[in-house]
Design a protein around this motif. Structure first.
Motif, PDB file in Angstrom:
ATOM      1  N   LEU A   1      12.776  21.578  35.217  1.00 28.12           N
ATOM      2  CA  LEU A   1      11.770  20.870  36.003  1.00 28.12           C
ATOM      3  C   LEU A   1      11.112  21.870  36.942  1.00 28.12           C
ATOM      4  O   LEU A   1      11.802  22.604  37.651  1.00 28.12           O
ATOM      5  CB  LEU A   1      12.416  19.743  36.809  1.00 28.12           C
ATOM      6  CG  LEU A   1      11.501  18.990  37.790  1.00 28.12           C
ATOM      7  CD1 LEU A   1      10.403  18.234  37.034  1.00 28.12           C
ATOM      8  CD2 LEU A   1      12.312  18.016  38.642  1.00 28.12           C
ATOM      9  N   VAL A   2       9.764  21.892  36.935  1.00 29.51           N
ATOM     10  CA  VAL A   2       9.026  22.832  37.788  1.00 29.51           C
ATOM     11  C   VAL A   2       8.231  22.048  38.819  1.00 29.51           C
ATOM     12  O   VAL A   2       7.583  21.042  38.492  1.00 29.51           O
ATOM     13  CB  VAL A   2       8.072  23.713  36.953  1.00 29.51           C
ATOM     14  CG1 VAL A   2       7.330  24.704  37.854  1.00 29.51           C
ATOM     15  CG2 VAL A   2       8.835  24.457  35.866  1.00 29.51           C
TER      16      VAL A   2
ATOM     17  N   CYS B   1      -5.107  30.921  42.992  1.00 30.18           N
ATOM     18  CA  CYS B   1      -3.786  31.418  43.377  1.00 30.18           C
ATOM     19  C   CYS B   1      -3.211  30.640  44.551  1.00 30.18           C
ATOM     20  O   CYS B   1      -2.040  30.787  44.877  1.00 30.18           O
ATOM     21  CB  CYS B   1      -3.826  32.912  43.681  1.00 30.18           C
ATOM     22  SG  CYS B   1      -4.682  33.365  45.197  1.00 30.18           S
ATOM     23  N   PHE B   2      -4.033  29.807  45.209  1.00 29.02           N
ATOM     24  CA  PHE B   2      -3.537  28.962  46.291  1.00 29.02           C
ATOM     25  C   PHE B   2      -3.585  27.475  45.926  1.00 29.02           C
ATOM     26  O   PHE B   2      -3.591  26.613  46.798  1.00 29.02           O
ATOM     27  CB  PHE B   2      -4.302  29.225  47.581  1.00 29.02           C
ATOM     28  CG  PHE B   2      -3.977  30.559  48.187  1.00 29.02           C
ATOM     29  CD1 PHE B   2      -2.754  30.776  48.802  1.00 29.02           C
ATOM     30  CD2 PHE B   2      -4.861  31.611  48.113  1.00 29.02           C
ATOM     31  CE1 PHE B   2      -2.427  32.016  49.330  1.00 29.02           C
ATOM     32  CE2 PHE B   2      -4.553  32.845  48.644  1.00 29.02           C
ATOM     33  CZ  PHE B   2      -3.334  33.051  49.257  1.00 29.02           C
ATOM     34  N   SER B   3      -3.599  27.212  44.626  1.00 31.88           N
ATOM     35  CA  SER B   3      -3.485  25.843  44.140  1.00 31.88           C
ATOM     36  C   SER B   3      -2.042  25.635  43.688  1.00 31.88           C
ATOM     37  O   SER B   3      -1.662  25.993  42.572  1.00 31.88           O
ATOM     38  CB  SER B   3      -4.449  25.597  42.967  1.00 31.88           C
ATOM     39  OG  SER B   3      -4.268  24.305  42.443  1.00 31.88           O
ATOM     40  N   SER B   4      -1.230  25.094  44.574  1.00 35.59           N
ATOM     41  CA  SER B   4       0.208  25.004  44.323  1.00 35.59           C
ATOM     42  C   SER B   4       0.541  24.161  43.099  1.00 35.59           C
ATOM     43  O   SER B   4       1.391  24.531  42.280  1.00 35.59           O
ATOM     44  CB  SER B   4       0.913  24.438  45.558  1.00 35.59           C
ATOM     45  OG  SER B   4       0.332  23.201  45.946  1.00 35.59           O
ATOM     46  N   ASN B   5      -0.128  23.020  42.967  1.00 37.76           N
ATOM     47  CA  ASN B   5       0.152  22.149  41.826  1.00 37.76           C
ATOM     48  C   ASN B   5      -0.259  22.798  40.506  1.00 37.76           C
ATOM     49  O   ASN B   5       0.453  22.693  39.505  1.00 37.76           O
ATOM     50  CB  ASN B   5      -0.579  20.813  41.993  1.00 37.76           C
ATOM     51  CG  ASN B   5       0.121  19.902  42.982  1.00 37.76           C
ATOM     52  OD1 ASN B   5       1.338  19.895  43.098  1.00 37.76           O
ATOM     53  ND2 ASN B   5      -0.654  19.129  43.730  1.00 37.76           N
ATOM     54  N   GLU B   6      -1.396  23.474  40.497  1.00 38.98           N
ATOM     55  CA  GLU B   6      -1.861  24.116  39.270  1.00 38.98           C
ATOM     56  C   GLU B   6      -0.915  25.230  38.853  1.00 38.98           C
ATOM     57  O   GLU B   6      -0.636  25.430  37.669  1.00 38.98           O
ATOM     58  CB  GLU B   6      -3.273  24.669  39.473  1.00 38.98           C
ATOM     59  CG  GLU B   6      -3.835  25.439  38.291  1.00 38.98           C
ATOM     60  CD  GLU B   6      -3.846  24.647  36.993  1.00 38.98           C
ATOM     61  OE1 GLU B   6      -3.801  25.280  35.919  1.00 38.98           O
ATOM     62  OE2 GLU B   6      -3.901  23.403  37.037  1.00 38.98           O
ATOM     63  N   MET B   7      -0.411  25.977  39.827  1.00 30.53           N
ATOM     64  CA  MET B   7       0.515  27.064  39.525  1.00 30.53           C
ATOM     65  C   MET B   7       1.787  26.509  38.876  1.00 30.53           C
ATOM     66  O   MET B   7       2.273  27.039  37.878  1.00 30.53           O
ATOM     67  CB  MET B   7       0.867  27.816  40.798  1.00 30.53           C
ATOM     68  CG  MET B   7       1.321  29.225  40.585  1.00 30.53           C
ATOM     69  SD  MET B   7      -0.038  30.384  40.507  1.00 30.53           S
ATOM     70  CE  MET B   7      -0.529  30.417  42.216  1.00 30.53           C
ATOM     71  N   ALA B   8       2.324  25.442  39.447  1.00 23.86           N
ATOM     72  CA  ALA B   8       3.547  24.842  38.914  1.00 23.86           C
ATOM     73  C   ALA B   8       3.293  24.224  37.549  1.00 23.86           C
ATOM     74  O   ALA B   8       4.120  24.341  36.634  1.00 23.86           O
ATOM     75  CB  ALA B   8       4.072  23.793  39.889  1.00 23.86           C
TER      76      ALA B   8
ATOM     77  N   ALA C   1       1.062  25.123  35.310  1.00 28.35           N
ATOM     78  CA  ALA C   1       0.877  26.175  34.312  1.00 28.35           C
ATOM     79  C   ALA C   1       2.218  26.759  33.875  1.00 28.35           C
ATOM     80  O   ALA C   1       2.444  27.011  32.684  1.00 28.35           O
ATOM     81  CB  ALA C   1      -0.022  27.268  34.875  1.00 28.35           C
ATOM     82  N   LEU C   2       3.133  26.988  34.830  1.00 22.99           N
ATOM     83  CA  LEU C   2       4.446  27.512  34.470  1.00 22.99           C
ATOM     84  C   LEU C   2       5.216  26.507  33.623  1.00 22.99           C
ATOM     85  O   LEU C   2       5.844  26.879  32.620  1.00 22.99           O
ATOM     86  CB  LEU C   2       5.239  27.857  35.726  1.00 22.99           C
ATOM     87  CG  LEU C   2       6.669  28.359  35.476  1.00 22.99           C
ATOM     88  CD1 LEU C   2       6.670  29.630  34.636  1.00 22.99           C
ATOM     89  CD2 LEU C   2       7.402  28.598  36.798  1.00 22.99           C
TER      90      LEU C   2
END
Length: 305
Positions: A136-137, A150-157, A159-160
């Motif tokens: 779970l990410v 790079c400061f979009s926390s939800n998008e970063m999670a 994508a991973l």
């Protein structure tokens, strides 16, 4: 000392230290080039010159051991780099991070919390599509209105999670509220409570280390002021001074707490570069990070501080 060994030593100094060619040495010493070549070969055979070949992997392993000992962290991964170019060092460090982290994620059934920033974005971009099970990410922050991805926390999670076939839990609340009353109200919502429960049981947290440049660029946006002149860097927007003392001035922000990070099983910081050495050194003193991934040049500077 034998005259022949003196000649060997003089030729060796010109060749190895002064970087002269054999022809140049021949002219300087008044000898033939063939004689110079023989002197250099004899210098090695007679141990006037000793050539040592360093194993890069062995050298990096020693740097890892020294970093753990010096800063009291659990683990370190140091990658060898062919040059001091910062772009190359960043690329190789992120590749080393991917190689370090992927086997951990493949174990499965992990709660994986992810930070933000350019380094973490590049890490997510470089990681390959690998199916994992039960993972779970989720982000370490609420959402922002920043245009920079790079400061979009939800998008970063997200994508991973997509890259490793994991479930994704977004943070449906803002990173920073307008006032403390709004924060208290949002903290009562089921959206926040769900993420808060996940922050309480992090298996792996992936974070970068910011320096004063990042604070200057984004400090006001995220509710910080650079008037705190003793601040040298941050981990997941927890700012610290050169001694690693956390500077707490983010009452209205909705993000992972210092206590959450300290109780996480593994907090992996990915950071390198001449401009980050001071911040990394201080970050390792905070107790928020127990694993560092960096390059050999940064590691050497950290140990020389």
């Amino acid at each position: 000392m034998e005259e022949s060994k003196i000649l060997m030593a003089e030729a060796a100094v010109l060749y190895y230290d002064k970087k002269c060619t054999q022809q140049e040495i021949a002219q300087i010493m008044g000898l033939s080039r063939q004689t110079v070549s023989k002197l250099l070969n004899d210098a090695i055979r007679e141990r006037v010159v000793e050539i040592r070949i360093h194993d890069p992997q062995k050298d990096c392993a020693e740097l890892e051991r020294m970093l753990c000992s010096r800063f009291g962290i659990e683990d370190a991964s140091v990658c060898g780099v062919s040059c001091t170019n910062n772009t190359t060092r960043q690329t190789m460090t992120i590749r080393a991070a991917v190689n370090y982290v992927l086997p951990l994620l493949e174990q499965g059934n992990l709660n994986i919390a992810i930070s933000w920033g350019r380094t973490i974005r590049e890490f997510v971009n470089q990681i390959s599509h690998v199916p994992t099970h039960g993972n779970l990410v989720y982000p370490l922050f609420g959402a922002t209105d920043q245009d920079d991805s790079c400061f979009s926390s939800n998008e970063m999670a997200r994508a991973l999670a997509e890259k490793i076939g994991a479930k994704f839990q977004p943070a449906w609340f803002p990173y920073r509220t307008d006032n403390h009353e709004d924060r208290l109200l949002l903290a009562k919502t089921s959206y926040f409570k769900k993420i808060q429960a996940l922050w309480d049981c992090i298996d792996i947290a992936l974070v970068g280390i910011g320096n004063t440049h990042i604070i200057e660029l984004f400090g006001e946006t995220f509710g910080y002021s650079f008037r705190q002149t003793n601040v040298v860097g941050d981990i997941a927007t927890h700012f610290f001074d050169k001694d690693g003392a956390i500077q707490s001035f983010h009452a209205n922000n909705m993000c992972v707490s210092e206590a959450n990070l300290k109780q996480a099983k593994k907090v992996i910081a990915i950071a390198c570069g001449d401009d980050k050495v001071c911040a990394i050194s201080s970050a390792l003193k905070t107790g928020l990070v127990n694993t560092l991934i960096t390059d050999e040049y940064t590691a050497k500077q950290l140990l020389e501080l």
